[in-house]
Motif scaffolding. Structure first.
Motif, PDB file in Angstrom:
ATOM      1  N   CYS A   1       2.124 -21.011   9.069  1.00  0.00           N
ATOM      2  CA  CYS A   1       0.914 -20.198   9.237  1.00  0.00           C
ATOM      3  C   CYS A   1       1.013 -19.364  10.513  1.00  0.00           C
ATOM      4  N   ASP A   2       1.474 -20.014  11.585  1.00  0.00           N
ATOM      5  CA  ASP A   2       1.586 -19.331  12.876  1.00  0.00           C
ATOM      6  C   ASP A   2       2.586 -18.178  12.807  1.00  0.00           C
TER       7      ASP A   2
ATOM      8  N   ASN B   1      13.070  -9.561   9.766  1.00  0.00           N
ATOM      9  CA  ASN B   1      12.676 -10.195  11.027  1.00  0.00           C
ATOM     10  C   ASN B   1      11.230  -9.945  11.423  1.00  0.00           C
ATOM     11  N   ASP B   2      10.577  -9.033  10.690  1.00  0.00           N
ATOM     12  CA  ASP B   2       9.248  -8.637  11.174  1.00  0.00           C
ATOM     13  C   ASP B   2       8.245  -8.293  10.080  1.00  0.00           C
ATOM     14  N   ASP B   3       8.581  -8.584   8.827  1.00  0.00           N
ATOM     15  CA  ASP B   3       7.703  -8.174   7.730  1.00  0.00           C
ATOM     16  C   ASP B   3       7.232  -9.386   6.924  1.00  0.00           C
ATOM     17  N   VAL B   4       6.178  -9.178   6.121  1.00  0.00           N
ATOM     18  CA  VAL B   4       5.612 -10.249   5.292  1.00  0.00           C
ATOM     19  C   VAL B   4       5.333  -9.704   3.894  1.00  0.00           C
ATOM     20  N   ILE B   5       5.861 -10.391   2.873  1.00  0.00           N
ATOM     21  CA  ILE B   5       5.660  -9.976   1.478  1.00  0.00           C
ATOM     22  C   ILE B   5       4.243 -10.336   1.035  1.00  0.00           C
ATOM     23  N   ILE B   6       3.534  -9.366   0.497  1.00  0.00           N
ATOM     24  CA  ILE B   6       2.116  -9.546   0.183  1.00  0.00           C
ATOM     25  C   ILE B   6       1.867 -10.572  -0.925  1.00  0.00           C
ATOM     26  N   ASP B   7       2.625 -10.538  -2.022  1.00  0.00           N
ATOM     27  CA  ASP B   7       2.382 -11.465  -3.138  1.00  0.00           C
ATOM     28  C   ASP B   7       2.502 -12.927  -2.695  1.00  0.00           C
ATOM     29  N   ALA B   8       3.571 -13.238  -1.946  1.00  0.00           N
ATOM     30  CA  ALA B   8       3.791 -14.619  -1.502  1.00  0.00           C
ATOM     31  C   ALA B   8       2.724 -15.022  -0.479  1.00  0.00           C
ATOM     32  N   TYR B   9       2.327 -14.071   0.356  1.00  0.00           N
ATOM     33  CA  TYR B   9       1.260 -14.323   1.338  1.00  0.00           C
ATOM     34  C   TYR B   9      -0.031 -14.699   0.613  1.00  0.00           C
TER      35      TYR B   9
ATOM     36  N   LEU C   1      -0.795 -35.282   6.500  1.00  0.00           N
ATOM     37  CA  LEU C   1      -0.724 -35.176   7.956  1.00  0.00           C
ATOM     38  C   LEU C   1       0.724 -35.139   8.457  1.00  0.00           C
ATOM     39  N   THR C   2       1.649 -35.653   7.630  1.00  0.00           N
ATOM     40  CA  THR C   2       3.074 -35.573   7.959  1.00  0.00           C
ATOM     41  C   THR C   2       3.594 -34.156   7.752  1.00  0.00           C
ATOM     42  N   ILE C   3       3.083 -33.499   6.699  1.00  0.00           N
ATOM     43  CA  ILE C   3       3.515 -32.141   6.345  1.00  0.00           C
ATOM     44  C   ILE C   3       2.814 -31.075   7.192  1.00  0.00           C
ATOM     45  N   LEU C   4       1.601 -31.385   7.638  1.00  0.00           N
ATOM     46  CA  LEU C   4       0.751 -30.390   8.302  1.00  0.00           C
ATOM     47  C   LEU C   4       1.418 -29.632   9.462  1.00  0.00           C
ATOM     48  N   PRO C   5       2.156 -30.287  10.360  1.00  0.00           N
ATOM     49  CA  PRO C   5       2.779 -29.524  11.455  1.00  0.00           C
ATOM     50  C   PRO C   5       3.678 -28.385  10.945  1.00  0.00           C
ATOM     51  N   GLN C   6       4.431 -28.660   9.866  1.00  0.00           N
ATOM     52  CA  GLN C   6       5.299 -27.628   9.293  1.00  0.00           C
ATOM     53  C   GLN C   6       4.472 -26.511   8.669  1.00  0.00           C
ATOM     54  N   THR C   7       3.363 -26.895   8.024  1.00  0.00           N
ATOM     55  CA  THR C   7       2.476 -25.898   7.415  1.00  0.00           C
ATOM     56  C   THR C   7       1.888 -25.000   8.495  1.00  0.00           C
ATOM     57  N   LEU C   8       1.424 -25.620   9.571  1.00  0.00           N
ATOM     58  CA  LEU C   8       0.827 -24.854  10.664  1.00  0.00           C
ATOM     59  C   LEU C   8       1.859 -23.940  11.329  1.00  0.00           C
ATOM     60  N   LYS C   9       3.093 -24.402  11.408  1.00  0.00           N
ATOM     61  CA  LYS C   9       4.168 -23.584  11.970  1.00  0.00           C
ATOM     62  C   LYS C   9       4.382 -22.339  11.110  1.00  0.00           C
TER      63      LYS C   9
ATOM     64  N   ASP D   1      -3.066 -28.475  -1.170  1.00  0.00           N
ATOM     65  CA  ASP D   1      -1.635 -28.757  -1.283  1.00  0.00           C
ATOM     66  C   ASP D   1      -0.881 -28.026  -0.167  1.00  0.00           C
ATOM     67  N   LEU D   2      -0.573 -28.757   0.889  1.00  0.00           N
ATOM     68  CA  LEU D   2       0.076 -28.144   2.053  1.00  0.00           C
ATOM     69  C   LEU D   2       1.512 -27.728   1.768  1.00  0.00           C
ATOM     70  N   GLU D   3       2.185 -28.463   0.881  1.00  0.00           N
ATOM     71  CA  GLU D   3       3.561 -28.101   0.533  1.00  0.00           C
ATOM     72  C   GLU D   3       3.604 -26.725  -0.102  1.00  0.00           C
ATOM     73  N   TYR D   4       2.632 -26.466  -0.977  1.00  0.00           N
ATOM     74  CA  TYR D   4       2.558 -25.174  -1.658  1.00  0.00           C
ATOM     75  C   TYR D   4       2.301 -24.051  -0.650  1.00  0.00           C
ATOM     76  N   VAL D   5       1.411 -24.314   0.304  1.00  0.00           N
ATOM     77  CA  VAL D   5       1.109 -23.325   1.345  1.00  0.00           C
ATOM     78  C   VAL D   5       2.367 -23.015   2.145  1.00  0.00           C
ATOM     79  N   THR D   6       3.062 -24.074   2.571  1.00  0.00           N
ATOM     80  CA  THR D   6       4.270 -23.908   3.394  1.00  0.00           C
ATOM     81  C   THR D   6       5.338 -23.122   2.643  1.00  0.00           C
ATOM     82  N   GLU D   7       5.603 -23.505   1.398  1.00  0.00           N
ATOM     83  CA  GLU D   7       6.625 -22.822   0.589  1.00  0.00           C
ATOM     84  C   GLU D   7       6.281 -21.347   0.390  1.00  0.00           C
ATOM     85  N   SER D   8       5.027 -21.069   0.079  1.00  0.00           N
ATOM     86  CA  SER D   8       4.608 -19.683  -0.160  1.00  0.00           C
ATOM     87  C   SER D   8       4.744 -18.835   1.098  1.00  0.00           C
ATOM     88  N   PHE D   9       4.294 -19.381   2.229  1.00  0.00           N
ATOM     89  CA  PHE D   9       4.385 -18.613   3.476  1.00  0.00           C
ATOM     90  C   PHE D   9       5.840 -18.426   3.914  1.00  0.00           C
ATOM     91  N   GLN D  10       6.668 -19.419   3.677  1.00  0.00           N
ATOM     92  CA  GLN D  10       8.088 -19.263   3.997  1.00  0.00           C
ATOM     93  C   GLN D  10       8.721 -18.168   3.132  1.00  0.00           C
TER      94      GLN D  10
END
Length: 211
Positions: free
Chosen positions: A191-192, A23-31, A181-189, A8-17
């Motif tokens: 992830c990056d 500006n420089d940190d990442v929350i562990i639970d959502a990650y 495949l429509t969602i994937l570019p946003q997911t990869l963004k 589920d790429l939508e779930y991945v994208t939402e969680s990573f967002q």
């Protein structure tokens, strides 16, 4: 979390967002939420990376203990965790399972997953998935694996199905695949962005070499 049989790429994208803090940190639970979904990619492509998937599960359990322990406050985000472990020298303490060391392993795995997914989605229909996978692996995870694991993984990649079959296995039927495949570019963004923030933090704290 979504159905176990597809990614589920939508779930991945939402969680990573959601994981992006300031500006420089990442929350562990959502990650970890996003990572748990993304690692299904490793399970869906077959037994090739089952050893990585198994290692990921054990690392996530370690982090869950840190998040539930008496020092949970310091394990809210990557930056807090690294600062805490650096200032207390916990990352160097014998018998202590360092959160920074544990998450470094997940961070390296994310590099491979995002690269292979990107190349798989952008490649031509008849491309050899084994070659794509080997290239992605050699540029990322292989560096951190001993020779015998690299050899076994490289050989196992020859069993990967064709690109169309692999994509259907990961995402489901034709309709779901088109949507993915429509969602994937946003997911990869996403992830990056997460990967780069975490990469920068490991550089800032000089933690890339944690054993």
């Amino acid at each position: 979390m979504s159905n176990e049989s597809t990614l589920d790429l939508e779930y991945v994208t939402e969680s990573f967002q959601k994981s992006l803090k300031e500006n420089d940190d990442v929350i562990i639970d959502a990650y970890i939420d996003g990572y748990n979904e993304l690692v299904k990619f490793l399970n869906l492509i077959g037994t090739v990376f089952s050893f990585v998937s198994s290692d990921v599960k054990s690392k996530i359990k370690i982090m869950e203990k840190h998040r539930a322990g008496e020092d949970a406050l310091y394990y809210e985000s990557f930056k807090k965790m690294m600062k805490y472990e650096k200032e207390t020298s916990l990352h160097d303490k014998n018998g202590f399972v360092s959160g920074s060391r544990t998450m470094l392993r997940l961070h390296r795995g994310l590099d491979f997953i995002r690269l292979f997914l990107k190349r798989l989605s952008e490649s031509e229909e008849g491309v050899n998935t084994c070659t794509t996978c080997q290239g992605s692996y050699n540029e990322t995870l292989a560096e951190f694996h001993p020779w015998y694991i690299r050899k076994a993984a490289t050989l196992a990649m020859h069993a990967l199905p064709s690109r169309p079959d692999l994509l259907h296995k990961i995402f489901g039927n034709e309709e779901k695949l088109t949507e993915a495949l429509t969602i994937l570019p946003q997911t990869l963004k996403s992830c990056d962005e997460v990967y780069q923030r975490v990469e920068n933090l490991y550089t800032d704290f000089d933690f890339h070499g944690l054993p």
